[in-house]
Design a protein around this motif. Structure first.
Motif, PDB file in Angstrom:
ATOM      1  N   MET A   1     -43.128 -24.871 -10.623  1.00 31.18           N
ATOM      2  CA  MET A   1     -44.298 -25.071 -11.473  1.00 31.18           C
ATOM      3  C   MET A   1     -45.058 -23.752 -11.588  1.00 31.18           C
ATOM      4  SD  MET A   1     -46.222 -27.029 -13.286  1.00 31.18           S
ATOM      5  CE  MET A   1     -47.903 -27.097 -13.908  1.00 31.18           C
ATOM      6  N   VAL A   2     -45.228 -23.255 -12.813  1.00 29.95           N
ATOM      7  CA  VAL A   2     -45.965 -22.015 -13.061  1.00 29.95           C
ATOM      8  C   VAL A   2     -47.241 -22.353 -13.818  1.00 29.95           C
ATOM      9  CG1 VAL A   2     -45.923 -19.813 -14.277  1.00 29.95           C
ATOM     10  CG2 VAL A   2     -43.893 -20.579 -13.038  1.00 29.95           C
ATOM     11  N   ASP A   3     -48.364 -21.892 -13.316  1.00 32.96           N
ATOM     12  CA  ASP A   3     -49.644 -22.129 -13.981  1.00 32.96           C
ATOM     13  C   ASP A   3     -49.925 -21.092 -15.059  1.00 32.96           C
ATOM     14  OD1 ASP A   3     -50.380 -24.288 -12.188  1.00 32.96           O
ATOM     15  OD2 ASP A   3     -50.729 -22.743 -10.689  1.00 32.96           O
ATOM     16  N   VAL A   4     -49.574 -19.822 -14.778  1.00 36.08           N
ATOM     17  CA  VAL A   4     -49.869 -18.715 -15.681  1.00 36.08           C
ATOM     18  C   VAL A   4     -48.639 -17.826 -15.796  1.00 36.08           C
ATOM     19  CG1 VAL A   4     -51.286 -16.662 -16.071  1.00 36.08           C
ATOM     20  CG2 VAL A   4     -52.322 -18.718 -15.080  1.00 36.08           C
ATOM     21  N   THR A   5     -48.234 -17.538 -17.035  1.00 33.54           N
ATOM     22  CA  THR A   5     -47.174 -16.567 -17.283  1.00 33.54           C
ATOM     23  C   THR A   5     -47.790 -15.359 -17.970  1.00 33.54           C
ATOM     24  OG1 THR A   5     -45.445 -18.247 -17.515  1.00 33.54           O
ATOM     25  CG2 THR A   5     -45.011 -16.092 -18.479  1.00 33.54           C
ATOM     26  N   VAL A   6     -47.534 -14.181 -17.418  1.00 30.69           N
ATOM     27  CA  VAL A   6     -47.997 -12.931 -18.007  1.00 30.69           C
ATOM     28  C   VAL A   6     -46.782 -12.165 -18.498  1.00 30.69           C
ATOM     29  CG1 VAL A   6     -49.273 -10.797 -17.658  1.00 30.69           C
ATOM     30  CG2 VAL A   6     -49.913 -12.855 -16.370  1.00 30.69           C
ATOM     31  N   VAL A   7     -46.781 -11.810 -19.770  1.00 29.64           N
ATOM     32  CA  VAL A   7     -45.685 -11.022 -20.338  1.00 29.64           C
ATOM     33  C   VAL A   7     -46.142  -9.562 -20.356  1.00 29.64           C
ATOM     34  CG1 VAL A   7     -44.098 -10.712 -22.255  1.00 29.64           C
ATOM     35  CG2 VAL A   7     -45.011 -12.990 -21.746  1.00 29.64           C
ATOM     36  N   GLY A   8     -45.503  -8.752 -19.527  1.00 34.42           N
ATOM     37  CA  GLY A   8     -45.863  -7.339 -19.426  1.00 34.42           C
ATOM     38  C   GLY A   8     -46.306  -6.984 -18.023  1.00 34.42           C
ATOM     39  N   ALA A   9     -45.600  -6.042 -17.386  1.00 35.29           N
ATOM     40  CA  ALA A   9     -45.914  -5.632 -16.017  1.00 35.29           C
ATOM     41  C   ALA A   9     -46.488  -4.228 -15.985  1.00 35.29           C
ATOM     42  CB  ALA A   9     -44.674  -5.730 -15.129  1.00 35.29           C
ATOM     43  N   GLY A  10     -47.353  -3.925 -16.970  1.00 40.43           N
ATOM     44  CA  GLY A  10     -48.175  -2.728 -16.904  1.00 40.43           C
ATOM     45  C   GLY A  10     -49.475  -3.057 -16.192  1.00 40.43           C
ATOM     46  N   ILE A  11     -50.435  -2.159 -16.253  1.00 40.77           N
ATOM     47  CA  ILE A  11     -51.639  -2.332 -15.461  1.00 40.77           C
ATOM     48  C   ILE A  11     -52.439  -3.565 -15.879  1.00 40.77           C
ATOM     49  CG2 ILE A  11     -52.916  -0.671 -16.906  1.00 40.77           C
ATOM     50  CD1 ILE A  11     -53.434  -1.538 -13.144  1.00 40.77           C
ATOM     51  N   TYR A  12     -52.583  -3.840 -17.174  1.00 40.94           N
ATOM     52  CA  TYR A  12     -53.370  -5.012 -17.561  1.00 40.94           C
ATOM     53  C   TYR A  12     -52.650  -6.314 -17.219  1.00 40.94           C
ATOM     54  CZ  TYR A  12     -57.135  -2.523 -19.986  1.00 40.94           C
ATOM     55  OH  TYR A  12     -58.229  -1.744 -20.289  1.00 40.94           O
ATOM     56  N   GLY A  13     -51.344  -6.366 -17.436  1.00 41.66           N
ATOM     57  CA  GLY A  13     -50.606  -7.568 -17.083  1.00 41.66           C
ATOM     58  C   GLY A  13     -50.660  -7.861 -15.599  1.00 41.66           C
ATOM     59  N   LEU A  14     -50.453  -6.830 -14.778  1.00 43.09           N
ATOM     60  CA  LEU A  14     -50.456  -7.023 -13.330  1.00 43.09           C
ATOM     61  C   LEU A  14     -51.856  -7.310 -12.802  1.00 43.09           C
ATOM     62  CD1 LEU A  14     -47.967  -4.160 -12.472  1.00 43.09           C
ATOM     63  CD2 LEU A  14     -47.538  -6.606 -12.134  1.00 43.09           C
ATOM     64  N   ALA A  15     -52.874  -6.631 -13.318  1.00 45.04           N
ATOM     65  CA  ALA A  15     -54.241  -6.883 -12.867  1.00 45.04           C
ATOM     66  C   ALA A  15     -54.677  -8.305 -13.213  1.00 45.04           C
ATOM     67  CB  ALA A  15     -55.202  -5.872 -13.481  1.00 45.04           C
ATOM     68  N   THR A  16     -54.280  -8.766 -14.404  1.00 42.92           N
ATOM     69  CA  THR A  16     -54.618 -10.137 -14.798  1.00 42.92           C
ATOM     70  C   THR A  16     -53.837 -11.144 -13.961  1.00 42.92           C
ATOM     71  OG1 THR A  16     -55.131  -9.421 -17.051  1.00 42.92           O
ATOM     72  CG2 THR A  16     -54.655 -11.752 -16.729  1.00 42.92           C
ATOM     73  N   GLY A  17     -52.542 -10.859 -13.742  1.00 43.11           N
ATOM     74  CA  GLY A  17     -51.744 -11.737 -12.891  1.00 43.11           C
ATOM     75  C   GLY A  17     -52.312 -11.828 -11.484  1.00 43.11           C
ATOM     76  N   TRP A  18     -52.743 -10.697 -10.923  1.00 45.62           N
ATOM     77  CA  TRP A  18     -53.320 -10.690  -9.591  1.00 45.62           C
ATOM     78  C   TRP A  18     -54.620 -11.489  -9.547  1.00 45.62           C
ATOM     79  CZ3 TRP A  18     -53.455 -10.642  -4.658  1.00 45.62           C
ATOM     80  CH2 TRP A  18     -54.616 -10.346  -3.959  1.00 45.62           C
ATOM     81  N   ALA A  19     -55.494 -11.307 -10.540  1.00 44.64           N
ATOM     82  CA  ALA A  19     -56.764 -12.034 -10.549  1.00 44.64           C
ATOM     83  C   ALA A  19     -56.527 -13.541 -10.580  1.00 44.64           C
ATOM     84  CB  ALA A  19     -57.609 -11.600 -11.748  1.00 44.64           C
ATOM     85  N   CYS A  20     -55.525 -13.978 -11.322  1.00 44.55           N
ATOM     86  CA  CYS A  20     -55.197 -15.411 -11.372  1.00 44.55           C
ATOM     87  C   CYS A  20     -54.585 -15.884 -10.059  1.00 44.55           C
ATOM     88  CB  CYS A  20     -54.247 -15.693 -12.536  1.00 44.55           C
ATOM     89  SG  CYS A  20     -54.958 -15.455 -14.191  1.00 44.55           S
ATOM     90  N   ALA A  21     -53.650 -15.095  -9.509  1.00 42.81           N
ATOM     91  CA  ALA A  21     -53.005 -15.478  -8.244  1.00 42.81           C
ATOM     92  C   ALA A  21     -54.018 -15.527  -7.107  1.00 42.81           C
ATOM     93  CB  ALA A  21     -51.888 -14.483  -7.928  1.00 42.81           C
ATOM     94  N   ARG A  22     -54.952 -14.621  -7.101  1.00 41.13           N
ATOM     95  CA  ARG A  22     -55.976 -14.559  -6.059  1.00 41.13           C
ATOM     96  C   ARG A  22     -56.839 -15.810  -6.055  1.00 41.13           C
ATOM     97  NH1 ARG A  22     -61.190 -12.153  -5.583  1.00 41.13           N
ATOM     98  NH2 ARG A  22     -61.513 -11.090  -3.568  1.00 41.13           N
ATOM     99  N   ARG A  23     -56.952 -16.447  -7.221  1.00 39.71           N
ATOM    100  CA  ARG A  23     -57.740 -17.679  -7.332  1.00 39.71           C
ATOM    101  C   ARG A  23     -56.902 -18.928  -7.081  1.00 39.71           C
ATOM    102  NH1 ARG A  23     -61.959 -16.690 -12.373  1.00 39.71           N
ATOM    103  NH2 ARG A  23     -62.233 -14.431 -12.050  1.00 39.71           N
TER     104      ARG A  23
END
Length: 346
Positions: A1-23
């Protein structure tokens, strides 16, 4: 089960993915070519503020991101167990004319108000700045303590490691079978897609080139002089950047403009003249029409989101960008600054 999918592993994609995972969200980041495979895999990593004048919500947003960056990157290092190269080392800039000196002093007054004692912008004698100081025709330099450096590649890999440590995934491959809430952080390709689909210029790619010297200046401040940016990294290397080209034949190869930059850097900073160049880098950076980050609802994909742009300020803005995107995607709370909204570039 995936809550959030981020397409793109540059700085904005990873920073957004981290902020979501941290929550607590279960996050999957997908990139076609790899972590920091695009311009986020560069070598410069200068995190510097806009000038402290004509203050607005965008400058406040950047200020808060830069002030919070040390805690942000230290947490990433702790969770991932990987280095980011972050250090708030400040910056020196020469002052070469009387007009520039008057402006620098005016900005010092503004910084005292807008930076609220959390960082300093001041005019000092060049002799008081130490050995690592570019020549200044006025004998005065700007010293500010808000600027920092990060190693872009290592920072991106650390973000990916932190996401994985929070039960997330970072997948190399095509964006297929997207699950949960979807965020597109695809850089130049994403801007080109929007331009083509909407029939008007939304953004483009700007080529940048930089060089890495084998010169150990760990702990020294950043410096900028005569169009040259100098970033001493904490691994004993020193980055010099960068060119900026709207028209180019190849986005992934260095050329004579970089050699001119290297020569200019050696003139401005004579210590570089005897140091070896150990890497030459070129990449294409996303530049939205507004020059600011492009954040919010995706204009082509209903119910999905976009985090793009951030020309030259992506790493400095990343902590704040991740948080406002997580607010929007997870909680439906829209606190994106007006100048960062998608409409600003459409």
């Amino acid at each position: 089960m995936v809550d959030v999918t981020v397409v793109g592993a540059g700085i904005y994609g990873l920073a957004t993915g981290w902020a979501c995972a941290r929550r607590g969200a279960r996050v999957r980041v997908i990139d076609r070519t790899g972590i920091a495979a695009g311009c986020s895999g560069g070598i410069v990593g200068m995190l510097s503020p806009h000038a402290p004048e004509r203050w607005n919500t965008i400058k406040e947003f950047q200020f808060q991101s830069l002030i919070g960056a040390e805690a942000y990157w230290r947490e990433i290092e702790t969770v991932s167990g990987l280095p980011t190269g972050y250090g708030r080392v400040g910056r020196l800039q020469p002052i070469n004319t009387g007009r520039a000196l008057a402006l620098a002093r005016e900005r010092a007054v503004n910084a005292a108000e807008f930076w609220r004692g959390k960082a300093v912008w001041e005019v000092i004698d060049a002799g008081a700045a130490g050995d690592w100081c570019p020549a200044s025709a006025s004998g005065q330099v700007i010293r500010e303590t808000l600027s920092a450096r990060v190693h872009p590649r290592r920072a991106c890999h650390a973000l990916a490691g932190a996401i994985r440590a929070k039960r997330g995934e970072v997948v190399i491959g095509n964006a297929e079978g997207l699950e949960g809430r979807v965020i597109w952080a695809t850089g130049v390709a994403g801007l080109q897609e929007l331009t083509s689909a909407l029939g008007r210029q939304v953004g483009n790619g700007v080529k940048g080139q930089a060089a890495l010297f084998g010169l150990d200046a760990r702990g020294a401040p950043l410096a900028s002089a005569d169009g040259v940016l100098v970033v001493p990294h904490d691994d004993g290397t020193l980055a010099v950047g960068s060119t900026s080209e709207r028209v180019y034949d190849s986005g992934d190869a260095t050329d004579g403009l970089l050699e001119e930059l290297i020569a200019q850097a050696c003139r401005v900073f004579p210590l570089l003249a005897g140091a070896p160049v150990i890497e030459r880098w070129a990449g294409v950076r996303p530049r939205a029409k507004s020059r600011a980050p492009m954040l919010g609802a995706h204009p082509l994909r209903e119910g999905q989101f976009i985090a793009n742009g951030g020309f030259k300020i992506g790493f400095g803005m990343a902590p704040g960008v991740g948080e406002v995107m997580a607010d929007l995607v997870l909680d439906g709370k829209d606190e994106i600054p007006e100048g960062f909204r998608v409409a600003a570039s459409l």
